[in-house]
Design an enzyme around this catalytic site. Structure first.
Site, mmCIF file in Angstrom:
data_model
loop_
_atom_site.group_PDB
_atom_site.id
_atom_site.type_symbol
_atom_site.label_atom_id
_atom_site.label_comp_id
_atom_site.label_asym_id
_atom_site.label_seq_id
_atom_site.Cartn_x
_atom_site.Cartn_y
_atom_site.Cartn_z
ATOM 1 N N THR A 1 4.020 1.884 2.520
ATOM 2 C CA THR A 1 5.342 1.741 1.935
ATOM 3 C C THR A 1 6.205 3.058 2.691
ATOM 4 O O THR A 1 7.280 2.859 3.098
ATOM 5 C CB THR A 1 5.358 2.240 0.558
ATOM 6 O OG1 THR A 1 4.635 1.083 -0.393
ATOM 7 C CG2 THR A 1 6.711 2.345 0.033
ATOM 8 N N GLY B 1 0.937 -1.162 -0.001
ATOM 9 C CA GLY B 1 -0.210 0.070 0.032
ATOM 10 C C GLY B 1 1.024 1.179 0.198
ATOM 11 O O GLY B 1 2.000 1.220 0.413
ATOM 12 N N CYS B 2 0.176 2.453 -0.352
ATOM 13 C CA CYS B 2 1.160 3.550 -0.575
ATOM 14 C C CYS B 2 1.692 4.195 0.644
ATOM 15 O O CYS B 2 2.760 4.428 0.952
ATOM 16 C CB CYS B 2 0.477 4.495 -1.322
ATOM 17 S SG CYS B 2 -1.330 5.040 -0.745
ATOM 18 N N TYR B 3 0.316 4.316 1.666
ATOM 19 C CA TYR B 3 0.828 4.646 3.156
ATOM 20 C C TYR B 3 1.969 3.715 3.544
ATOM 21 O O TYR B 3 2.759 4.142 4.379
ATOM 22 C CB TYR B 3 -0.368 4.949 3.866
ATOM 23 C CG TYR B 3 -1.172 6.294 3.800
ATOM 24 C CD1 TYR B 3 -0.913 7.385 3.517
ATOM 25 C CD2 TYR B 3 -2.457 5.712 3.229
ATOM 26 C CE1 TYR B 3 -1.825 8.490 3.274
ATOM 27 C CE2 TYR B 3 -3.458 6.811 2.916
ATOM 28 C CZ TYR B 3 -2.937 8.216 2.860
ATOM 29 O OH TYR B 3 -3.868 9.140 2.545
#
Length: 306
Positions: free
Chosen positions: A122, A118-120
């Site tokens: 990461t 996931g972006c957050y």
């Protein structure tokens, strides 16, 4: 012979981003389905049989169904890269953050099934894992994580609202503390206690900042800013995409500086001899936080040159 890839969910934001990054490559052949067949199990299974890799860019439930379809093919099943949340902490899946720890890139290269981060998560894991692995941050620590993302990570409804000018300039969300990225942050950041995670979205299309404040005197070894910086630098030494900006302790950071790249920057902010710091990560939520990470994992899984 080029590697054959099918993006299941190619019309979504992440799917489109991956398709754009792979377009025009001589070492890749993108296989597609007519729009009317994209939700037909039989048509999808037929495509699955004939490709080397299926990249799932689907909602969680649809991704789980796709995995069952692929599994039913037995020895003819393709390798899978799932960009949804469904399998990031599932048994039998390898976490697709190549810089996570020593040997992770090699594990991804060999894995039959990889979960794209996931972006957050990461940004948070990139900051946490080196410190928990080195023992500077106990796995039992109580951690708070705050973040802001561009609206492109919020799905079609949010994107439409911002682009129509009907959305607020800024909003915090998931204040019930149940954000779907928390399980992977705990698992791969090596946290035993659930962190407080407060995400937010701003009126800009893409870009992301993730912050983790720390009271250094509350940590068992009572490290200084330089100690944290040294651990992060050593962990990511030689990394192509993760950059430790330890010589900088910026007073300000803006979230869009890495847009349209697969780069990730890490900072330890605070006074040189102070006893409080803010760990910060900057990335493109559509790059290292989604499609760019998927491209990196695809290259590892298929042995492609980047």
């Amino acid at each position: 012979m080029p590697a054959r890839i099918f993006i299941d969910g190619e019309a979504g934001t992440t799917g489109l981003g991956i398709k754009e990054r792979l377009a025009g490559r001589a070492d890749v052949e993108l296989v597609s389905l007519p729009a009317g067949d994209r939700k037909t199990a039989e048509a999808k299974q037929t495509v699955y049989k004939g490709v080397d890799l299926v990249i799932l860019c689907l909602p969680d439930d649809a991704a789980k169904e796709a995995v069952v379809l692929a599994g039913a093919l037995g020895d003819a099943a393709p390798r899978l890269l799932d960009a949804s949340t469904a399998h990031r902490t599932a048994p039998g899946w390898t976490y697709g953050f190549p810089e996570l720890t020593k040997g992770q890139a090699e594990a991804i290269a060999k894995a039959p099934r990889v979960g794209n981060p996931g972006c957050y998560a990461t940004g948070a894991i990139a900051l946490l894992r080196p410190l928990t692995e080195a023992g500077l941050l106990p796995s039992t620590a109580s951690v708070s994580i705050h973040a802001v993302s561009g609206y492109s990570g919020g799905g079609k409804t949010m994107i439409a609202a911002y682009e129509a000018g009907t959305a607020p300039a800024f909003e915090a969300y998931a204040l019930g503390l149940g954000h779907k990225h928390v399980p992977e942050i705990m698992a791969y950041g090596q946290l035993q206690n659930r962190p407080i995670f407060t995400p937010s979205v701003g009126n800009f299309r893409q870009g992301m900042l993730v912050f983790i404040p720390l009271f250094l005197d509350s940590l068992p070894q009572k490290p200084g800013r330089k100690d944290l910086a040294a651990v992060l630098q050593a962990h990511y030494a030689g990394s192509r995409h993760v950059h430790t900006r330890m010589e900088e302790a910026p007073e300000r950071l803006e979230p869009q500086a890495l847009n349209d790249t697969n780069e990730l920057e890490l900072f330890v902010c605070g006074p040189e001899e102070g006893r409080q710091v803010v760990l910060a990560a900057r990335l493109d939520n559509l790059g290292k936080g989604a499609s760019g990470a998927a491209l990196q994992n695809t290259e590892l899984m298929l042995g492609l040159c980047s």
